[in-house]
Design an enzyme around this catalytic site. Structure first.
Site, short mmCIF file in Angstrom:
data_model
loop_
_atom_site.label_atom_id
_atom_site.label_comp_id
_atom_site.label_asym_id
_atom_site.label_seq_id
_atom_site.Cartn_x
_atom_site.Cartn_y
_atom_site.Cartn_z
N GLY A 1 1.79 36.61 37.35
CA GLY A 1 0.72 37.29 35.99
C GLY A 1 -0.03 38.38 36.85
O GLY A 1 -0.85 39.10 36.22
N ASP B 1 -30.45 31.05 38.71
CA ASP B 1 -29.39 30.58 39.40
C ASP B 1 -29.39 28.99 39.80
O ASP B 1 -30.41 28.59 40.14
CB ASP B 1 -28.92 31.25 40.74
CG ASP B 1 -27.58 31.65 41.19
OD1 ASP B 1 -26.89 32.51 41.14
OD2 ASP B 1 -26.95 30.33 41.11
N THR C 1 -15.04 41.99 32.53
CA THR C 1 -14.01 41.91 33.41
C THR C 1 -12.95 43.06 32.88
O THR C 1 -12.61 42.52 31.88
CB THR C 1 -13.77 40.65 33.83
OG1 THR C 1 -12.65 40.68 34.72
CG2 THR C 1 -13.38 39.84 32.83
N TYR D 1 -10.11 32.34 32.30
CA TYR D 1 -11.08 33.45 32.57
C TYR D 1 -11.47 34.71 31.80
O TYR D 1 -12.66 34.80 31.28
CB TYR D 1 -10.93 33.66 34.13
CG TYR D 1 -12.03 34.67 34.51
CD1 TYR D 1 -13.38 34.58 34.85
CD2 TYR D 1 -11.38 36.01 35.15
CE1 TYR D 1 -14.31 35.46 35.18
CE2 TYR D 1 -12.40 37.06 35.37
CZ TYR D 1 -13.79 36.81 35.56
OH TYR D 1 -14.72 37.72 35.92
N ALA E 1 -24.18 35.12 35.96
CA ALA E 1 -23.61 33.67 36.13
C ALA E 1 -22.70 33.30 35.29
O ALA E 1 -22.39 33.35 34.20
CB ALA E 1 -24.71 32.69 35.77
N1 LIG Z 1 -16.43 40.06 41.95
C1 LIG Z 1 -15.69 40.91 40.97
O1 LIG Z 1 -14.90 41.49 41.58
C2 LIG Z 1 -16.01 40.83 39.45
C3 LIG Z 1 -15.08 41.43 38.87
C4 LIG Z 1 -15.23 41.37 37.47
C5 LIG Z 1 -16.26 40.90 36.87
N2 LIG Z 1 -17.17 40.00 37.66
C6 LIG Z 1 -18.12 39.07 37.03
O2 LIG Z 1 -19.37 39.61 37.64
C7 LIG Z 1 -20.11 38.28 37.72
C8 LIG Z 1 -20.69 38.13 38.90
O3 LIG Z 1 -19.59 37.97 40.00
P1 LIG Z 1 -19.80 37.49 41.50
O4 LIG Z 1 -18.47 38.03 42.17
O5 LIG Z 1 -21.23 38.07 41.78
O6 LIG Z 1 -19.76 36.28 41.34
P2 LIG Z 1 -20.36 34.93 42.06
O7 LIG Z 1 -19.67 33.50 42.02
O8 LIG Z 1 -20.65 35.48 43.51
O9 LIG Z 1 -21.91 34.69 41.37
C9 LIG Z 1 -22.24 33.97 40.24
C10 LIG Z 1 -23.34 33.43 40.17
O10 LIG Z 1 -23.75 32.46 39.16
C11 LIG Z 1 -24.44 31.18 39.72
N3 LIG Z 1 -23.92 30.31 38.55
C12 LIG Z 1 -22.54 29.99 38.21
N4 LIG Z 1 -22.70 29.19 37.01
C13 LIG Z 1 -23.99 28.77 36.69
C14 LIG Z 1 -24.77 28.31 35.87
N5 LIG Z 1 -24.30 27.35 34.97
N6 LIG Z 1 -25.94 28.35 35.78
C15 LIG Z 1 -26.81 29.01 36.37
N7 LIG Z 1 -26.12 30.04 37.61
C16 LIG Z 1 -24.76 29.68 37.79
C17 LIG Z 1 -23.89 30.85 40.90
O11 LIG Z 1 -24.32 29.91 41.71
C18 LIG Z 1 -23.54 32.33 41.44
O12 LIG Z 1 -24.72 32.71 42.25
C19 LIG Z 1 -19.49 37.20 37.16
O13 LIG Z 1 -19.82 36.99 35.83
C20 LIG Z 1 -17.95 37.69 37.26
O14 LIG Z 1 -17.25 36.95 36.52
C21 LIG Z 1 -16.97 39.72 38.92
#
Ligand SMILES: NC(=O)c1ccc[n+]([C@@H]2O[C@H](COP(=O)([O-])OP(=O)(O)OC[C@H]3O[C@@H](n4cnc5c(N)ncnc54)[C@H](O)[C@@H]3O)[C@@H](O)[C@H]2O)c1
Length: 328
Positions: free
Chosen positions: A283, A31, A117, A142, A74
């Site tokens: 949207g 991360d 997603t 996104y 990530a």
């Molecule tokens: N939270 C939701 O409701 C939801 C719904 C659908 C999909 N998602 C997908 O699930 C995944 C996790 O979601 P989340 O809510 O835990 O997100 P989050 O933002 O809490 O976690 C993402 C993590 O990725 C790390 N990160 C970002 N860019 C990076 C990079 N370039 N290199 C290394 N690390 C990097 C961040 O530091 C963070 O710890 C994401 O891909 C998100 O698109 C989430």
């Protein structure tokens, strides 16, 4: 088994790390901590502070030992930000995934689970509930970036035999019921933590975007799925990916309106939620609910935290015990 988890310091990733450890697996987290927290990674779990945009650094982590699979969380994932900065989102999410997938192929990884997603389903002709066969028409950069990654994974399978699972989550919510992890996004954009913070007096009145939708009470309906249930799906799906790649929608299957979320927070916390009506956001579809029949029938998965009060309760407990989130 030994798994690499990218984004394991974030909300969903940190809960999946716990589920993998609970199932007896070895886990390594990668991360860049741009959003997540070092404190969200359990003590003793090897951690690499690496940005996936850096191919050499990513590849160097994958070169360390053998992997039974990689789980890729990530990403940048705030829909509204992606509407303001489309090229940044498309570049960041696509290139980071491309680097990871290419590096997995380079190092002989055979399985990858990807956080896709519900934002893939942005078109006006959305079925209700939404199954995997619904047409993909992302309503934001996104969502588009996530679909581009699904296509990368398609070709990584076709050409290199890298099997993958694309898990299209609906609204992840809640917190680990043992209190080991929770949700701490800054700024927070998700309804349940915002509503809880309004109830706890930690923020001004909640703004409810749209009260005139064609739904049962006029507010938007969404599918909230407990983050521990999402984590359980990952553990099951890792066993499932074998000779073919799979795509599953992950949701609770029950929709709750914004007003029903407010009522749940009031019930569970015993406090009033101050809220005010605001205009609809452009949207925002009125109703988004998942059909997860395929995931259920192929893996035996079923949500354990199916009703909204049980989801809110775990989130409330974590927010009460971590008033300033992680690291403070
Ligand atoms: N939270 C939701 O409701 C939801 C719904 C659908 C999909 N998602 C997908 O699930 C995944 C996790 O979601 P989340 O809510 O835990 O997100 P989050 O933002 O809490 O976690 C993402 C993590 O990725 C790390 N990160 C970002 N860019 C990076 C990079 N370039 N290199 C290394 N690390 C990097 C961040 O530091 C963070 O710890 C994401 O891909 C998100 O698109 C989430």
């Amino acid at each position: 088994m030994r798994y690499l988890v990218t984004g394991g310091a974030g909300f969903v990733g940190s809960h999946v790390v716990l589920a993998l450890l609970d199932a007896g697996h070895d886990v390594v987290v990668l991360d860049n901590l741009s959003i997540g927290y070092r404190e969200a990674v359990p003590a003793g779990v090897p951690f690499h502070k690496v940005d996936l945009l850096d191919y050499a650094a990513t590849s160097a982590v994958l070169a360390q030992g053998t992997w039974d699979g990689v789980l890729h969380f990530a990403a940048l994932s705030v829909v509204g930000d992606s509407m303001r900065e489309p090229f940044h989102y498309l570049r960041q999410n696509y290139l980071t995934a491309l680097n990871l997938v290419q590096s997995c192929v380079e190092h002989g990884v055979r399985k990858l689970v990807f956080s896709s997603t519900a934002a893939l389903f942005g078109g006006p002709e959305r079925p209700d509930p939404i199954s995997e066969t619904a047409s993909v028409l992302p309503g934001s950069p996104y969502g588009e970036s996530k679909f581009m990654i699904e296509r990368v994974l398609h070709w990584a399978d076709e050409i290199h035999g890298l099997r993958s699972a694309c898990l299209r989550y609906f609204n992840a919510a809640g917190a680990d019921h043992q209190g080991r992890a929770g949700e701490d996004h800054r700024p927070e954009t998700h309804l349940i933590p915002l509503t809880i913070d309004a109830a706890l007096g930690r923020r001004p009145a909640l703004r409810l975007f749209g009260t005139d939708y064609p739904t049962r009470d006029g507010s938007c309906v969404r599918d909230y799925i407990h983050v521990t249930d999402i984590a359980d799906a990952h553990v099951r799906v890792l066993d499932r990916i074998g000779d073919r790649s799979v795509t599953y929608n992950i949701g609770n299957g029950q929709g709750y309106s914004n007003l029903e979320v407010i009522q749940s927070v009031e019930r569970v916390s015993g406090r009033k939620v101050p809220w005010e009506a605001a205009p609809r956001r452009e949207g925002d579809p009125p109703h988004l609910v998942a059909d997860s029949t395929l995931l259920r029938s192929e893996t035996g998965w079923a949500p354990r935290f199916a009703d909204i009060d049980s989801i809110v309760e775990t989130a409330l407990r974590w927010r009460e015990s971590h008033p300033h989130g992680y690291g403070v």
